[in-house]
Motif scaffolding. Structure first.
Motif, mmCIF file in Angstrom:
data_model
loop_
_atom_site.group_PDB
_atom_site.id
_atom_site.type_symbol
_atom_site.label_atom_id
_atom_site.label_comp_id
_atom_site.label_asym_id
_atom_site.label_seq_id
_atom_site.Cartn_x
_atom_site.Cartn_y
_atom_site.Cartn_z
ATOM 1 N N THR A 1 -16.339 -1.627 0.196
ATOM 2 C CA THR A 1 -15.238 -1.472 1.333
ATOM 3 C C THR A 1 -15.391 -2.229 3.087
ATOM 4 N N THR B 1 -8.556 -6.156 -4.182
ATOM 5 C CA THR B 1 -8.253 -5.765 -3.482
ATOM 6 C C THR B 1 -7.708 -4.487 -2.645
ATOM 7 N N GLU B 2 -7.908 -3.164 -2.532
ATOM 8 C CA GLU B 2 -6.295 -2.130 -1.650
ATOM 9 C C GLU B 2 -7.243 -2.061 -0.239
ATOM 10 N N LYS B 3 -5.900 -1.860 -0.014
ATOM 11 C CA LYS B 3 -6.208 -0.744 1.426
ATOM 12 C C LYS B 3 -6.716 0.389 2.131
ATOM 13 N N ALA C 1 -8.968 0.880 9.283
ATOM 14 C CA ALA C 1 -8.572 -0.437 9.513
ATOM 15 C C ALA C 1 -9.723 -0.793 8.137
ATOM 16 N N TRP C 2 -9.523 -0.711 6.974
ATOM 17 C CA TRP C 2 -10.814 -0.341 5.650
ATOM 18 C C TRP C 2 -10.032 -1.124 4.718
ATOM 19 N N HIS C 3 -10.707 -1.779 3.970
ATOM 20 C CA HIS C 3 -10.013 -2.255 2.667
ATOM 21 C C HIS C 3 -11.030 -2.098 1.615
#
Length: 603
Positions: free
Chosen positions: A198, A274-276, A281-283
């Motif tokens: 992450t 990639t997923e939010k 404010a992390w991915h």
């Protein structure tokens, strides 16, 4: 100069090789696209699951600062800063951190000094440490709450700091801070084959399944960002080395990612998904290895298609050779057909003559079978008449007794009527009526037994047939003093014809009576029992029994132990039961003789 020409036999081989090569290339492209599409879908599901786990861990910790901000003990301790209240707060926070499985909980006064902490007993206690430089303290005082991921300055362990301001009647009194660590989440991720990481808003790796990737940057950091990170000691003195996620190439229409600056085992290639992370404010990026998913399927599919292609080419070659052989075979068949037609004509004439002969034999066989059936019925009728002759005296005695009683009661009734005793006379007449009914039952049974049996079968009450046979043989049984025990529950129905079934029972009971003629304690036992969809009836006596040699040949014609017997009764009885689909056997007994007949149930 002669021009070069491909040999005639080499052309099909060359075409087959080219077809196999083309088939291999097409198969490889299709398999790669299908496998990558499936891997992408699977990886996205896995990434969303990991996002859900991470979010659940964060949400579990987010509620704790909100609850603590309303705790009166915490508020009074920060207002007064009394040593006793602060030490009591230490113990309370310690219990709370243990119960909620939180890394550490600590309270800061308005200067940023830690005045109470859940780890107050440990060497790495936060009590007395100034955290005014931390953004989560400054932001919480200014905005009421803050979240900040950083490396612990005392514990040297990374975590997400969740802070909330506490307000008193006169204004802010301090800040409560929760530190959430993700070691268990990272350990769970590390047990899975796909690397996971992450990144925060600046592209710095925060939580990951690969320990060496902590605090590495996935994109260049501006100088001012690096300076701010160093001043706040957010990641301590870690070098913030680069973790390059290189978009290396396109495979099957999808971009393949390789990782630079890492050992070859972790370099890839990967399919990056990639997923939010919601509310942060992390991915989260999941790196699905390509080779384990693609290569086995790729090789298997190509080998399978090549094998099928080779089999297809072999089949075509075989069909081509078969066609050549078929043409030659047709020519031979044409010659043989003419010869065969001549043979068939001759053979047909022979078969026609043989068919006429067989038809005549079949008609003769049918006539013979009809004669056999007629003789069998006549033999059964003759057996019944023979048995009837044996029991005539018994039946005559059964009828004489009621007739004598009728004469007596009639005379008495006339006398009583003359005296005017009508009631007594009527009672005598009622007795006469009952005796005539008994005579009618005996003669009816005798008449039915003598009648030729019909060919029809149907439900017959087993107890009814037993009672009919016992009625015909009643005088002989009483004359010899033979006790009869009938163990039949109700009147079970069997598939038979009543007259023939009574004939079998009269034969078996008559044999038992003759076997018991010299015994003062003669006894006959009839016992019925079910066996699946069939009913078994055992007829046993306590007579001298049957010798083994006699029992072995008992159902052969002319086998008998009687001086005046013909040895046909048991043979006929077995034939009668076989016509109903039943059997008759004489199993060995401990004493006396025993016959077991078995019939199909009718209901």
């Amino acid at each position: 100069m002669r021009s070069w020409r491909l040999p005639r036999r080499a052309a099909p081989i060359l075409l087959a090789v080219l077809a196999l090569v083309l088939l291999d290339r097409v198969t490889d492209r299709v398999v790669v696209r299908v496998v990558l599409a499936d891997l992408d879908a699977t990886s996205r599901s896995a990434a969303m699951l990991r996002v859900a786990v991470l979010r659940a861990e964060v949400e579990k910790q987010r509620s704790l600062p909100v609850i603590l901000a309303q705790d009166p003990d915490l508020q009074r301790a920060l207002e007064t800063l009394e040593d006793g209240r602060l030490r009591a707060l230490d113990r309370k926070l310690e219990r709370l951190a243990t119960g909620t499985r939180t890394a550490v909980i600590y309270a800061l006064d308005l200067s940023g000094m830690a005045v109470a902490a859940s780890n107050w007993r440990e060497p790495t206690s936060f009590v007395g440490i100034d955290y005014a430089f931390r953004p989560y303290f400054r932001d919480a005082l200014a905005a009421g709450m803050a979240e900040h991921f950083a490396l612990g300055t005392v514990s040297n362990r990374p975590g997400l700091y969740l802070s909330r301001r506490l307000d008193g009647p006169a204004g802010p009194v301090g800040v409560i801070v929760i530190k959430a660590e993700f070691a268990e989440v990272e350990e769970a991720w590390a047990r899975l084959p796909e690397p996971v990481l992450t990144t925060d808003a600046q592209g710095i790796v925060t939580v990951t399944s690969v320990p060496d990737w902590h605090f590495r940057v996935t994109r260049p950091l501006p100088p001012e960002s690096r300076r701010s990170i160093r001043e706040s000691l957010q990641f301590g003195d870690t070098p913030l080395a680069e973790l390059s996620l290189e978009q290396a190439s396109s495979v099957g229409g999808r971009t393949v990612t390789r990782i630079g600056g890492v050992p070859a085992a972790l370099a890839g290639p990967f399919l990056a998904v990639t997923e939010k992370v919601p509310d942060m404010a992390w991915h989260l990026t999941l790196l699905a290895p390509l080779r384990p998913a693609l290569e086995p399927v790729r090789i298997t599919a190509r080998l399978a298609v090549l094998a099928l292609g080779a089999a297809g080419i072999g089949l075509l070659a075989w069909l081509r050779g078969r066609r050549r052989r078929a043409r030659a075979e047709r020519a031979r068949e044409q010659a043989l057909r003419l010869e065969l037609e001549a043979r068939v004509g001759a053979r047909t004439a022979e078969l026609r003559a043989a068919n006429e002969s067989l038809r005549a034999e079949a008609e003769e066989r049918l006539r013979a079978e009809a004669t056999v059936h007629r003789m069998r019925d006549e033999l059964g009728q003759a057996n019944r008449l023979a048995v009837l002759g044996q029991i005539t005296a018994s039946v005559a005695h059964e009828i004489n007794q009621p007739l004598a009683a009728i004469r007596t009661f009639a005379d008495n009734a006339a006398v009583l009527a003359g005296r005017g005793d009508v009631a007594a006379a009527r009672k005598g007449l009622e007795t006469i009526a009952a005796l005539t009914e008994r005579i009618g039952a005996i003669t009816g049974e005798l008449r039915g037994f003598a009648r030729k049996a019909s060919a029809g079968e149907g439900p017959v009450g087993l107890r009814t047939a037993i009672d009919g046979a016992l009625l015909l043989l009643g005088h002989r049984l009483r004359q010899q003093g033979i006790a009869v025990e009938v163990l039949v529950a109700g009147d079970p129905l069997v598939r038979a014809e009543r007259v023939r079934l009574e004939q079998v029972l009269v034969n078996l009971l008559g044999n038992a009576i003759e076997a018991l003629q010299d015994r003062p304690d003669g006894r006959i036992r009839l016992e019925a029992g079910a066996s699946g969809n069939r009913l078994r009836l055992a007829v046993a006596d306590n007579g001298p029994g049957l010798a083994e040699t006699v029992r072995a040949a008992l159902f052969m014609p002319f086998t008998t132990t009687k001086s005046a017997g013909l040895g046909l009764g048991l043979v006929i009885s077995r034939e009668i039961l076989a016509g109903f689909g039943g059997t008759l056997e004489a199993p060995p007994c401990e004493s006396g003789a025993c016959f077991v007949l078995e019939l199909e149930k009718a209901g």
